[in-house]
Every structure is written in C-alpha cells, then in structure tokens.
Design an enzyme around this catalytic site. Structure first.
Site, PDB file in Angstrom:
ATOM      1  N   THR A 182       0.809  -1.223   0.000  1.00 62.88           N
ATOM      2  CA  THR A 182       0.000   0.000   0.000  1.00 62.88           C
ATOM      3  C   THR A 182       0.841   1.271   0.000  1.00 62.88           C
ATOM      4  OG1 THR A 182      -1.771  -1.129   1.151  1.00 62.88           O
ATOM      5  CG2 THR A 182      -1.732   1.249   1.370  1.00 62.88           C
TER       6      THR A 182
ATOM      7  N   ASP B 213       1.872  -7.279  -4.048  1.00 64.33           N
ATOM      8  CA  ASP B 213       1.102  -7.266  -2.808  1.00 64.33           C
ATOM      9  C   ASP B 213       1.782  -8.295  -1.902  1.00 64.33           C
ATOM     10  OD1 ASP B 213      -2.017  -6.576  -1.820  1.00 64.33           O
ATOM     11  OD2 ASP B 213      -1.086  -8.353  -0.918  1.00 64.33           O
TER      12      ASP B 213
HETATM   13  N1  ASP Z   1      -2.340  -5.904   0.906  1.00 62.81           N
HETATM   14  C1  ASP Z   1      -1.291  -4.955   1.200  1.00 62.81           C
HETATM   15  C2  ASP Z   1       0.006  -5.701   1.286  1.00 62.81           C
HETATM   16  O1  ASP Z   1       0.317  -6.283   2.295  1.00 62.81           O
HETATM   17  C3  ASP Z   1      -1.612  -4.238   2.457  1.00 62.81           C
HETATM   18  C4  ASP Z   1      -0.606  -3.198   2.861  1.00 62.81           C
HETATM   19  O2  ASP Z   1       0.401  -2.936   2.250  1.00 62.81           O
HETATM   20  O3  ASP Z   1      -0.844  -2.577   3.903  1.00 62.81           O
HETATM   21  O4  ASP Z   1       0.741  -5.743   0.323  1.00 62.81           O
END
Ligand code: ASP
Length: 342
Positions: free
Chosen positions: A14, A56
């Site tokens: 994110t 991700d």
């Molecule tokens: N789904 C994302 C990830 O872990 C969530 C984040 O970055 O906070 O890559």
C-alpha cells in the site's frame, strides 16, 4: 562530515500507491521522493532507491526473502543503512526471515509500510517512511549505527523485526510486539531503548547471507475438537520437515494417546515440531502441566515466546542450513537474534 547514505528497497504494498489524475491508484515513484517530500532533504541523508517488481505482500514467497538478502549483501559496503518498504500483511514474516538470514549484520535494516496509500492525503506512509530513514541513518556518540539489527517501524514505534506481529487490519497503529518492548519510541524526539538494542560482536565481520530456505513446513493451530484424521493427514504429508504447533496457554495440548502418538511418530520420522503458544503474549513452559510435559516427552521442542512469524521463518532458515537435526533443535530453543526472551 559526509551525509549518511541510505538505500530504500521498494518491494510493493500500500505504501507504494498514489492516485493518478483520473483518481486510480497507481504505483508511486520513489525515485522522485525528494521532489514529493522536500522535507526529506532536511534529514541530510543521501538516498538511493532500488525498486523490485512491486507485489502485494500476500504474494511474497521465500524467493523474495532471498532476493532481498542478496540486494542488501550486494550493497552492504556502499550504504550506512537500509529501509525496506513492504506491504503490511506479511511484513513481519519477511522482516523476521531477514533477521535470521543476515548473519553478522552490523547496519540498520528498517522495514516499514503504511495502512493508507502514499498518494492519499491522510497517509501514514509519509511519517513512517521519513522516520524509518532517520532511524536507519542515526549514529551514536562513537559513530556506530544506533539500531544495527533488523527492525520494523510503524506509527511511532520501532520494534525488533522478529518480535513484531500485525495485530490490526484497521488501526494505523497496526503492529505490536507483546513480548518485547519497542526498540525506540517516537514523539517530539526519537527515544532509543539502548539497553535492548542488539549490537554485533564485531563491527566489521563480513555479512553472511542465507542461500537456502526450506519451506516444507506447516503451522498447525490446535483447537478443541481437532480430529485424529486431520492431525494424521497433516503430519503424514510427503517430505514434511517441520511443524510449528500453536498450542494453548503455556504450551498445552491434548493428552489423548491418538494425539501424542501421532506427534511422536512424526518426530521419529525426523519432522521437527516446535511448540509456541497461540496466546498474544507470554510463552511456552512445557514443564508446567501434564499437557505440556507429554509433548516434551515425545520430542517436541519449545519455541518459548517466539511469534508465529519468527518460529516459521527461523525453522525454514535452520532447515535450509542442512545442519544436524539435534543441533538445529537446540538452536530453535535459544535466542539467536533476540527472538526469544532470555
Ligand atoms: N495488501 C497490502 C500488502 O500487504 C496491504 C498493505 O500494504 O498494507 O501488500
């Protein structure tokens, strides 16, 4: 005096997202970080960026850990510290893995990420990133790095990586380290918990990185009503090398013969079984109740107060070193990187 040099390694998550003109979330270009956040210049730090193919963090596998270790090793002598930007979902796994995979580490490796994308006004990523850079660049009165270990910075607290866990999918303060105090707390000033921060035995031993991770392991979380068939099926998977057994309370499990016999047979086949608690805090003391003593008797190893993330990655790393199984079991029970309270 020259500025400290920091390498930011971007893996995805994110923190690396921003909105484009049409409002769609697209990857943020960390190469332009100094234009985006002019305040970074006030840190007096020379920043370089290494961008991996952004993913991700739910898609992370041990091959990313190996790649990261190689990037750090390759750049080790050129930088004073490293900041790894990572998705929060599995950040504690990657950070724990790296803590084991980087032997003789004497420079800071600070993991961080964010709950809100960088390109959103209310992002927590900006503060997390800037403070992570400041921590990675910080030196003590003798010129040594203040935090020469693998750590994880999130929302005003710096944790030892292999003690951290993501505890909230919602709160900005998403991580905690229930069995180990923060290495630093950030308010107006950054207050380092110097007593707790690990220092290398020597500042100039060559960094050694793990080349192999053995992922033939499983995490088995006990629950009342677990069936003999399921237990036996899991334990008889072909080539299974290790089990992280998440038990109740201080390391307790059913005393029924079917349960103990299944574990004993797995141990006799050479499967390493490590016992950790599914509680959020505290650890395993297998000699306290009969329910723990029986596990010890059938060859289960105590993981003490390790987190699941730490136990899984330590087991994978140790299995990857291909050392004698009794030596490996002994290493699981002691603190190698501060992952166990001594
Ligand atoms: N789904 C994302 C990830 O872990 C969530 C984040 O970055 O906070 O890559």
């Amino acid at each position: 005096m020259r500025n400290p040099s920091i390498l930011i390694i971007y893996t995805g998550g994110t923190i690396g997202m921003r909105r484009d003109v049409s409002g769609i979330l697209v990857p943020f270009d960390f190469n332009t970080i100094e234009q985006e956040f002019p305040s970074v210049r006030n840190l007096n730090v020379d920043i370089s960026v290494h961008k991996m193919s952004p993913i991700d963090s739910s898609n992370v596998t041990p091959s990313l850990w190996i790649e990261l270790a190689e990037i750090i090793s390759h750049n080790y002598s050129h930088y004073d510290g490293f900041v790894v930007l990572h998705g929060t979902d599995t950040m504690s796994y990657t950070a724990s893995a790296l803590s084991f995979m980087l032997t003789n580490l004497a420079k800071p490796v600070v993991f961080t990420g964010s709950q809100i994308p960088m390109g959103i006004m209310r992002t927590d990523g900006r503060e997390n990133l800037i403070t992570a850079i400041e921590i990675a660049a910080a030196v003590d009165g003798e010129g040594h790095p203040r935090v020469p270990e693998v750590s994880l910075y999130f929302q005003n607290r710096l944790f030892r990586a292999n003690r951290s866990t993501k505890l909230s999918a919602e709160a900005l303060s998403a991580f905690d380290s229930r069995n180990c105090a923060p290495l630093a707390e950030v308010g107006v000033n950054i207050v380092y918990n110097t007593e707790l921060i690990r220092r290398p035995q020597s500042w100039d031993e060559p960094l050694v990185t793990a080349a192999e991770i053995d992922n033939r392991v499983v995490v088995l979380k006990l629950f009342p009503g677990i069936s003999p068939q399921i237990l036996r099926t899991v334990l008889s998977v072909d080539n299974l090398r290790g089990v992280v057994l998440e038990t109740f309370g201080t390391g307790n499990a059913p005393t029924a013969d079917w349960f103990i016999d299944a574990l004993r047979e797995a141990v006799e086949r050479g499967v390493v079984v490590v016992n950790i608690t599914q509680c959020q805090a505290g650890g395993v003391f297998m000699d306290m109740y009969e329910t723990g003593v029986r596990l010890r008797e059938c060859g289960v190893v105590s993981g003490s107060d390790m987190t699941t993330e730490s136990a899984v990655t330590k087991l994978m790393w140790l299995l990857g070193t291909k050392q004698d199984i009794d030596v490996l079991k002994a290493q699981l029970e002691v603190s190698l990187r501060g992952e166990i309270t001594e």
